[in-house]
Design a protein around this motif. Structure first.
Motif, short mmCIF file in Angstrom:
data_model
loop_
_atom_site.label_atom_id
_atom_site.label_comp_id
_atom_site.label_asym_id
_atom_site.label_seq_id
_atom_site.Cartn_x
_atom_site.Cartn_y
_atom_site.Cartn_z
N TYR A 9 -17.99 -22.77 -39.73
CA TYR A 9 -17.66 -24.07 -40.06
C TYR A 9 -16.51 -24.50 -40.31
O TYR A 9 -16.33 -25.54 -40.65
N ASN A 10 -15.59 -23.73 -39.88
CA ASN A 10 -14.00 -24.32 -40.14
C ASN A 10 -13.74 -25.11 -41.47
O ASN A 10 -13.07 -26.07 -41.45
N ARG A 12 -16.12 -25.97 -43.64
CA ARG A 12 -17.14 -26.97 -44.30
C ARG A 12 -18.63 -26.02 -44.46
O ARG A 12 -19.62 -26.67 -44.53
N LYS A 52 -13.68 -21.30 -50.72
CA LYS A 52 -14.25 -21.25 -49.49
C LYS A 52 -15.12 -19.97 -49.11
O LYS A 52 -15.03 -18.78 -49.70
N ASP A 69 -16.70 -19.88 -43.41
CA ASP A 69 -15.79 -20.99 -43.20
C ASP A 69 -14.72 -20.55 -42.12
O ASP A 69 -13.86 -21.24 -41.87
N CYS A 72 -10.95 -21.63 -41.93
CA CYS A 72 -10.70 -22.83 -42.84
C CYS A 72 -10.02 -24.30 -42.05
O CYS A 72 -9.12 -24.85 -42.65
N SER A 74 -10.12 -27.08 -40.18
CA SER A 74 -10.80 -28.24 -40.12
C SER A 74 -10.35 -29.06 -38.72
O SER A 74 -11.10 -30.00 -38.05
#
Length: 140
Positions: A9-10, A12, A52, A69, A72, A74
């Motif tokens: 989920y980069n 999120r 995270k 994540d 991380c 985004s």
């Protein structure tokens, strides 16, 4: 043998778990944050990402999935080359799930009856995850 989807989920992931919990009744089974991992040589997470999610297992209906994540980042493009398929028991439930996933997402194919199903739709949720929502074909 068992094959399970593992979704990144980069940055999120926690937001996604909360969203799926509210919209689809997802249940988190296990969760580990980056701060919980022992320090290892050459594997450091940038400062500020300690909270995270390094790994989580969760259940939607009878399916167990895994997630993280990841790096991380985004700014990473949304995942590609797959879609999660959600098969509901009936048309009202399927349409409810489709609309829930579309909240903040992008509808790729509107919810509708098709020649193979009384209800089918495709959506990319707010986290960039593609979903196909359907009800089982009747008659075999």
């Amino acid at each position: 043998m068992q094959v399970q989807p593992y979704v990144f989920y980069n940055g999120r992931c926690e937001e996604a778990m909360k969203f799926y919990g509210e919209k689809l009744g997802a249940e988190v089974l296990f969760q580990m944050r980056f701060k919980d991992a022992p320090p290892s040589e050459g594997q450091t997470m940038p400062p500020g990402n300690e909270e995270k999610i390094m790994h989580t297992s969760f259940r939607i209906g009878s399916t167990e999935l895994m997630a993280s994540d990841g790096e991380c980042n985004s700014a990473s493009p949304r995942p590609a080359g797959f879609s999660l398929s959600l098969t509901a028991d009936d048309v009202p439930s399927a349409e409810k799930y489709f609309n829930a996933l579309a909240d903040g997402g992008t509808v790729m194919m509107p919810w509708q009856a098709t020649f193979w199903s009384k209800g089918f739709g495709m959506v990319v949720d707010r986290f960039g995850i593609p979903w196909m929502v359907t009800v089982p074909h009747e008659g075999g």
